[in-house]
Scaffold this active site. Structure first.
Site, mmCIF file in Angstrom:
data_model
loop_
_atom_site.group_PDB
_atom_site.id
_atom_site.type_symbol
_atom_site.label_atom_id
_atom_site.label_comp_id
_atom_site.label_asym_id
_atom_site.label_seq_id
_atom_site.Cartn_x
_atom_site.Cartn_y
_atom_site.Cartn_z
ATOM 1 N N GLU A 84 17.110 15.270 -22.211
ATOM 2 C CA GLU A 84 17.854 14.024 -22.395
ATOM 3 C C GLU A 84 18.047 13.635 -23.856
ATOM 4 O O GLU A 84 19.083 13.089 -24.216
ATOM 5 C CB GLU A 84 17.156 12.879 -21.640
ATOM 6 C CG GLU A 84 17.281 12.949 -20.138
ATOM 7 C CD GLU A 84 18.703 12.722 -19.649
ATOM 8 O OE1 GLU A 84 19.447 11.947 -20.279
ATOM 9 O OE2 GLU A 84 19.084 13.344 -18.641
ATOM 10 N N SER A 456 -10.405 -6.787 35.519
ATOM 11 C CA SER A 456 -11.866 -6.786 35.625
ATOM 12 C C SER A 456 -12.586 -6.856 34.293
ATOM 13 O O SER A 456 -13.802 -7.058 34.258
ATOM 14 C CB SER A 456 -12.325 -5.527 36.374
ATOM 15 O OG SER A 456 -11.846 -5.546 37.700
#
Length: 759
Positions: A84, A456
């Site tokens: 870059e 239950s």
């Protein structure tokens, strides 16, 4: 001639002065403040972690981390600078040499680099658009010089490497490293760093998740530039260029905890609003990574097992397959986008089908073949007599799964849902939570929001209330239908699930076998109001339970997390816990915003039932998993400190198991969102207990078995535990239980040596 030269010079000077005047009088005053770079505040998403630092969620528009320049590895910086802006540390913001090279490269038609320096890119990314115009370019140059004057080179590079967009919603190289390679920045190889460095030029075309070939070409170019600039040698180039790189297909988290992450997100957003998604908040939960992953896999595996037991329902949809190859591919792609993959359950379009072979195409474009055992589940849908909406034929959209041996098999998305919650019984902290089969399909959290009948699994709380009225595990209750011992015509005559009645049996045996009639008789004896008033001690909502005898069979409503907290009272010796999930919240700089100190529950104000009651109920719950409906837990886990209770509602609409060992209390549930029967042969023991067992195997791994010491005030009578004040038999001999015979007149035996030996 001289006159024309003078005029030309004059015109040029005028033009130059006009340009300078435009720059300094028009453009310069209108430039934005540099606060965005001098006081850089990146948008860092909300991140959520387990207690052992595993990332489980991330929320925000941008995937971004902030990494100080000193912590960015040299290989990453060198790769970026090489491609870059190789002269970044030498120029003053504008690289005239680079611009000249770029111009020559453009004229020659070759690859160009260096036209925009890193500082120029910072100016453009923070303050400008990508508009191609002279005024915009002049502003960029002015801002570049201002940035160079305000910040050091390292500060500028730090801004760039944390701000730049790198595709896939990733901003900055640290975030991109996690997105593409599932690694932190300091774990990148030279090859991976070079590939990332090649992305900024074109994040759409050069990102490796979208176009690996272009990313590879760009990587080679970066590596060549690193050689040219002296950062690596030829040998390193050769090695890096040949390295095999694995690219993550999507954003990866360390474990499956979507429901946990969403619950945390809601809580954090309620406090911090939109700042929650941009200010870099980190949240640490109480979740244990290994237990969470085990819970996720267990819920999915057992939900799938139930689904497989109940048969193939047919393809999800059908499409017409065009004869033109390109049109056919487009049709398949469109169809599979509407039927996305579900973890390992991949969608596929059938291209060829017979009762011996299926060929199908996946969303990835891969063609797969299914044969032999891979077709067994859907054999009926491959027969010649299959109904049209059931038959697997070309154009059918099906689900496939691959086994450990890489063989493909047909499967389907289940309609049933499952959930699991585990808490620390000592302080209420979440250990694991799975709110449903798949968060992306249904975001409804069954753990926290699904009010279901407990069946239950409510019985231990009725039994606990009975202990306070003089009952003991040895108390005999007549296990026959109410209509058999009553001269009245009953509007409701409950029955046992298995249709079997044993006559006078002990309360301990009745709970172990989950006898419905006995539970109703106990509730009738102690009174509905007494039992209903007892439930809030465990955290239940009193108003969500009926004021009649059906309460004994769990016709009220609970959530899985509420049930888990209730069982924690038995597990911890009688103290109520409040479930909590968030242990710590810190800001982007690591400063603590909130920290939860685990509550010390072993205090008088937290006690909700007597330690004797908790101990005796615990001993009965251990019987359930030793000889009763939950016995497979003891058999498969090989431990004798397990306790819990199965739960199956009327017509098997809900299946439950709630239980604990040590300080881990957990609840598993299975059922349909639109309530309907799970099947006549399905119970809590077949539906939910396997989920519980598979997860608790991980949660209890390496932990010693726990034994409970009998507290003061419990004694033994009839070979079992009871409160000492009822030792004379008032509680077990004189309670009216519809004319049951009295207990045998035997001398009291010595107390059991441990709860596991209690009979």
């Amino acid at each position: 001639m001289k006159k024309w030269i003078t005029i030309s010079i004059s015109a040029a000077v005028t033009l130059l002065l006009s340009a300078l005047a435009y720059v300094f009088l028009v453009l310069s005053p209108g430039l934005p403040s540099l606060d965005a770079v001098t006081d850089y505040r990146p948008k860092i998403p909300l991140r959520i972690y387990t207690a052992d630092n595993a990332l489980i969620g991330e929320f925000g528009e941008e995937h971004r981390d902030f990494v100080a320049i000193k912590d960015i590895p040299p290989v990453m910086k060198n790769a970026l600078l090489s491609i870059e802006d190789a002269r970044f540390y030498e120029h003053g913001g504008i690289s005239f040499i680079g611009a000249g090279r770029a111009l020559l490269a453009d004229l020659r038609g070759g690859f160009h680099q260096g036209a925009s320096t890193i500082t120029m890119q910072v100016a453009r990314n923070f303050f400008l658009t990508n508009e191609k115009s002279v005024p915009r370019k002049l502003k960029e140059i002015l801002l570049t010089y201002r940035i160079e004057g305000a910040l050091s080179k390292d500060q500028i590079l730090e801004l760039y490497m944390n701000q730049i967009y790198l595709g896939q919603r990733s901003h900055g190289f640290s975030s991109a490293a996690r997105t593409y390679f599932g690694k932190s920045l300091d774990q990148l190889t030279l090859a991976e760093a070079a590939m990332l460095a090649g992305v900024p030029q074109n994040p759409v075309r050069h990102n490796p998740a979208v176009n690996f070939e272009r990313a590879k070409q760009r990587q080679i170019l970066v590596l060549r530039s690193m050689v040219k600039n002296g950062f690596i040698n030829e040998a390193q180039f050769e090695e890096a260029s040949k390295e095999v790189i694995t690219v993550a297909s999507r954003q990866q988290f360390d474990t499956h905890a979507d429901y946990v992450a969403e619950l945390v997100r809601q809580s954090i957003y309620a406090q911090y609003k939109e700042d929650a998604y941009t200010s870099g908040i980190k949240v640490y939960t109480t979740i244990n990574r290994a237990e969470q992953e085990a819970a996720y896999e267990s819920v999915r595996r057992n939900v799938m097992a139930y689904d497989q037991r109940h048969g193939y329902r047919g393809p999800e949809a059908f499409i017409e397959l065009p004869t033109d190859e390109d049109e056919r591919d487009d049709a398949i792609d469109e169809a599979l986008r509407k039927h996305p993959g579900n973890d390992k359950l991949l969608s596929a379009v059938v291209t060829q089908a017979s009762n011996k072979l299926i060929k199908a195409e996946l969303q990835s474009g891969e063609s797969v073949e299914l044969s032999g055992d891979g077709l067994r589940f859907a054999a009926n849908a491959l027969s010649n007599n299959a109904k049209a909406d059931m038959k697997i034929r070309p154009g059918a959209i099906i689900r496939v799964i691959q086994d450990a041996k890489k063989h493909w098999a047909i499967t389907q998305l289940p309609e049933v849902e499952g959930a699991f919650i585990a808490l620390n019984a000592d302080d209420g902290g979440y250990r694991a939570m799975v709110g449903g089969f798949d968060f992306n399909r249904k975001k409804f959290n069954h753990v926290t929001s699904a009010w279901r009948q407990p069946g239950s699994s409510i019985k231990p709380f009725i039994y606990s209330a009975a202990l306070e009225k003089g009952f003991s595990p040895a108390t005999l209750i007549n296990d026959v239908q109410l209509s058999e011992t009553s001269e009245e015509v009953l509007r409701w005559d409950p029955r046992n699930d298995d249709g079997k009645y044993d006559g006078p049996i002990s309360m301990r045996t009745a709970l172990a076998k989950s006898k419905n009639v006995v539970s109703v008789r106990i509730l009738k004896a102690i009174g509905v109001d007494t039992a209903k008033g007892w439930l809030p001690r465990f955290g239940f909502d009193k108003d969500k339970h009926p004021a009649n005898l059906t309460m004994a069979l769990g016709t009220g409503a609970v959530t899985p997390v509420q049930l888990a907290a209730a069982y924690a009272v038995f597990a911890n010796g009688g103290y109520q816990v409040t479930p909590w999930l968030i242990s710590k919240v810190v800001d982007a700089k690591g400063k603590s915003l909130f920290e939860m100190k685990p509550p010390a529950i072993a205090q008088d104000e937290a006690r909700v039932i007597d330690s004797r009651n908790a101990f005796i109920t615990d001993s009965m719950l251990r019987e359930v998993v030793r000889s009763g409906t939950g016995a497979s837990a003891t058999q498969k886990l090989g431990r004798r400190d397990l306790a819990g209770k199965t739960g199956t509602t009327s017509d098997a609409v809900d299946g439950w198991f709630a239980g604990y060992a040590g300080n881990v209390v957990a609840v598993a549930w299975m059922g349909y969102d639109d309530p309907k029967s799970l099947g006549g042969r399905e119970f809590g023991a077949t539906l939910a207990l396997p989920i519980w067992i598979d997860t608790m195997r991980v949660a209890l791994s390496g932990k010693p078995e726990t034994q409970r010491t009998p507290p003061e005030g419990v004694s033994s009578a009839e070979g079992d535990w009871m409160f000492s004040e009822f030792l004379n038999g008032a509680g077990i001999r004189t309670v009216d239980m519809d004319d049951i015979p009295p207990a045998p007149s035997e001398p009291p035996t010595s107390p059991p040596a441990s709860p596991q030996q209690a009979q």
